[in-house]
Design a protein around this motif. Structure first.
Motif, short mmCIF file in Angstrom:
data_model
loop_
_atom_site.label_atom_id
_atom_site.label_comp_id
_atom_site.label_asym_id
_atom_site.label_seq_id
_atom_site.Cartn_x
_atom_site.Cartn_y
_atom_site.Cartn_z
N ASP A 1 24.83 7.11 -58.45
CA ASP A 1 24.64 7.94 -57.39
C ASP A 1 24.72 9.36 -57.72
O ASP A 1 25.90 9.85 -58.04
N ILE A 2 23.78 10.10 -57.54
CA ILE A 2 23.59 11.50 -58.01
C ILE A 2 23.22 12.39 -56.92
O ILE A 2 23.02 13.48 -56.90
N THR A 3 23.50 11.88 -55.54
CA THR A 3 23.44 12.63 -54.27
C THR A 3 23.97 14.02 -54.47
O THR A 3 23.60 14.97 -53.89
N ALA A 4 25.36 14.03 -55.05
CA ALA A 4 25.96 15.30 -55.06
C ALA A 4 25.68 16.07 -56.35
O ALA A 4 26.50 17.16 -56.47
N PHE A 5 25.08 15.73 -57.26
CA PHE A 5 24.99 16.10 -58.47
C PHE A 5 24.01 17.45 -58.24
O PHE A 5 23.13 17.49 -57.26
N THR A 6 24.32 18.58 -58.94
CA THR A 6 23.58 19.92 -59.19
C THR A 6 22.40 19.40 -60.06
O THR A 6 22.15 18.48 -60.66
N PRO A 7 21.51 20.27 -59.75
CA PRO A 7 19.97 20.26 -60.59
C PRO A 7 20.36 20.04 -61.99
O PRO A 7 19.82 19.27 -62.73
N THR A 8 21.34 20.91 -62.50
CA THR A 8 21.79 21.07 -63.99
C THR A 8 22.32 19.56 -64.31
O THR A 8 21.87 19.04 -65.30
N GLU A 9 23.22 18.98 -63.71
CA GLU A 9 23.75 17.60 -63.96
C GLU A 9 22.64 16.88 -63.71
O GLU A 9 22.72 15.76 -64.69
N ARG A 10 21.50 16.83 -63.05
CA ARG A 10 20.55 15.85 -62.94
C ARG A 10 19.67 16.01 -64.14
O ARG A 10 19.29 14.81 -64.77
N GLY B 1 18.87 13.08 -67.55
CA GLY B 1 17.50 12.76 -67.93
C GLY B 1 16.47 12.93 -66.98
O GLY B 1 15.30 12.16 -66.79
N MET B 2 16.77 13.95 -65.85
CA MET B 2 15.43 14.39 -64.91
C MET B 2 15.02 15.61 -65.27
O MET B 2 15.91 16.51 -65.62
N SER B 3 13.68 16.02 -65.38
CA SER B 3 13.18 17.16 -65.37
C SER B 3 12.06 17.44 -64.36
O SER B 3 11.35 16.59 -63.67
N LEU B 4 12.04 18.79 -63.64
CA LEU B 4 11.20 19.12 -62.94
C LEU B 4 10.36 20.10 -62.97
O LEU B 4 10.89 21.20 -63.80
N LYS B 5 9.11 20.22 -62.56
CA LYS B 5 8.13 21.16 -62.50
C LYS B 5 7.71 21.65 -61.01
O LYS B 5 7.03 20.75 -60.75
N PHE B 6 8.13 22.72 -60.50
CA PHE B 6 7.55 23.13 -59.41
C PHE B 6 6.08 23.72 -59.45
O PHE B 6 5.77 23.97 -60.50
N GLN B 7 5.47 23.83 -58.18
CA GLN B 7 4.08 24.34 -58.16
C GLN B 7 4.14 25.58 -58.69
O GLN B 7 2.87 25.80 -59.61
N ILE B 8 4.81 26.37 -58.60
CA ILE B 8 4.92 28.02 -59.16
C ILE B 8 5.20 27.96 -60.72
O ILE B 8 6.14 27.54 -60.91
N THR B 9 4.22 28.32 -61.49
CA THR B 9 4.56 28.42 -62.70
C THR B 9 5.85 29.43 -63.06
O THR B 9 5.86 30.64 -62.75
N SER B 10 6.69 28.92 -64.06
CA SER B 10 7.63 29.68 -64.27
C SER B 10 7.85 29.90 -66.01
O SER B 10 8.97 29.87 -66.53
N VAL B 11 6.71 29.96 -66.70
CA VAL B 11 6.86 30.24 -67.98
C VAL B 11 7.17 31.73 -68.09
O VAL B 11 7.17 32.70 -67.30
N LEU B 12 7.81 32.06 -69.66
CA LEU B 12 8.18 33.46 -69.73
C LEU B 12 6.90 34.19 -70.50
O LEU B 12 6.68 34.24 -71.56
N PRO B 13 6.04 35.09 -69.34
CA PRO B 13 4.58 35.26 -70.15
C PRO B 13 4.81 36.36 -71.19
O PRO B 13 3.77 36.40 -71.82
N ALA B 14 5.89 37.14 -71.23
CA ALA B 14 5.81 38.17 -72.41
C ALA B 14 6.24 37.35 -73.92
O ALA B 14 5.99 37.99 -74.97
#
Length: 244
Positions: free
Chosen positions: A66-75, A79-92
């Motif tokens: 049960d990970i309902t109360a886990f933070t994104p870092t704990e998730r 073993g869970m990884s997320l990519k949102f719609q807006i690109t967040s690469v480091l352009p420089a």
């Protein structure tokens, strides 16, 4: 036992019910698509799974925990990884260094302080860049990549942690038809070791790569099943005709 199981998920923002008793189950090495009209709750459900939003009601289980109360870092550590719609690469930074940083996020502070990681991780960095057709751009600034290539770079970064589950929110937004085709080709090999949940408006794209689909409408699950079952579902056909 599903790899991921979200059950009874409701999310209420003031007087707005964004999700109402939604559910999602994803198996090992399964590509599962979330589809539905704009405002149906797809991205909100994805955020509840990833920990970016806390559901008002319901539970999220991942690898039988049960990970309902886990933070994104704990998730992420689970073993869970997320990519949102807006690109967040480091352009420089260079393309290479963006991937290197993603790998280094898993390294110990000792190794980072004594700069032991670059040489050790080089082969893994180059392998991932090769897999995503970016090896020839390795030493260029990420800002010089096309929009589609930046999306591929960020997906590669999300995979550097070797997740069991990858969450993608509209990864083909703004891509050309050719870039969308290539994106499907790039994602297919990860099924050998990673499940995928993907929110996508391009129905042709999602139909081609996914094993199963869940359809949301007004915050509720309208249907869930194989691609063929969803395509034949009259309720699903009706909502897309209604919103066209």
């Amino acid at each position: 036992m599903p790899l991921l199981e979200a059950s009874g998920i409701s999310k209420i923002f003031g007087k707005l019910t964004a999700l109402d008793d939604a559910a999602l189950a994803v198996g090992e090495r399964e590509f599962h698509g979330l589809i539905g009209p704009n405002g149906s709750g797809k991205s909100t459900l994805m955020k509840c799974i990833a920990g970016a939003e806390v559901p008002t009601r319901g539970k999220v289980r991942f690898i039988n925990t049960d990970i309902t109360a886990f933070t994104p870092t704990e998730r992420a550590r689970a073993g869970m990884s997320l990519k949102f719609q807006i690109t967040s690469v480091l352009p420089a930074l260079t393309v290479y260094d963006n991937i290197l940083l993603a790998f280094q996020a898993r390294c110990s502070l000792f190794d980072l302080v004594f700069s032991r990681t670059r040489g050790v991780l080089h082969d893994q960095v180059m392998a991932l860049l090769t897999q995503f057709r970016l090896a020839d751009r390795a030493h260029e600034a990420a800002a010089t990549l096309s929009h589609g290539q930046q999306q591929w770079l960020e997906i590669a970064m999300a995979l550097a942690g070797k997740p069991r589950l990858l969450l993608l929110d509209e990864p083909t937004g703004g891509m050309s038809l050719e870039e969308r085709r290539v994106t499907g080709e790039l994602l297919e090999p990860i099924k050998q070791h990673c499940s995928l949940v993907i929110v996508e408006h391009d129905l042709d794209f999602i139909r081609d790569i996914c094993d199963r689909l869940t359809v949301l409408d007004q915050g509720r699950v309208l249907a869930s099943g194989t691609v063929a079952e969803i395509q034949a579902n009259k309720d699903v056909q009706e909502i897309y005709l209604r919103r066209a």
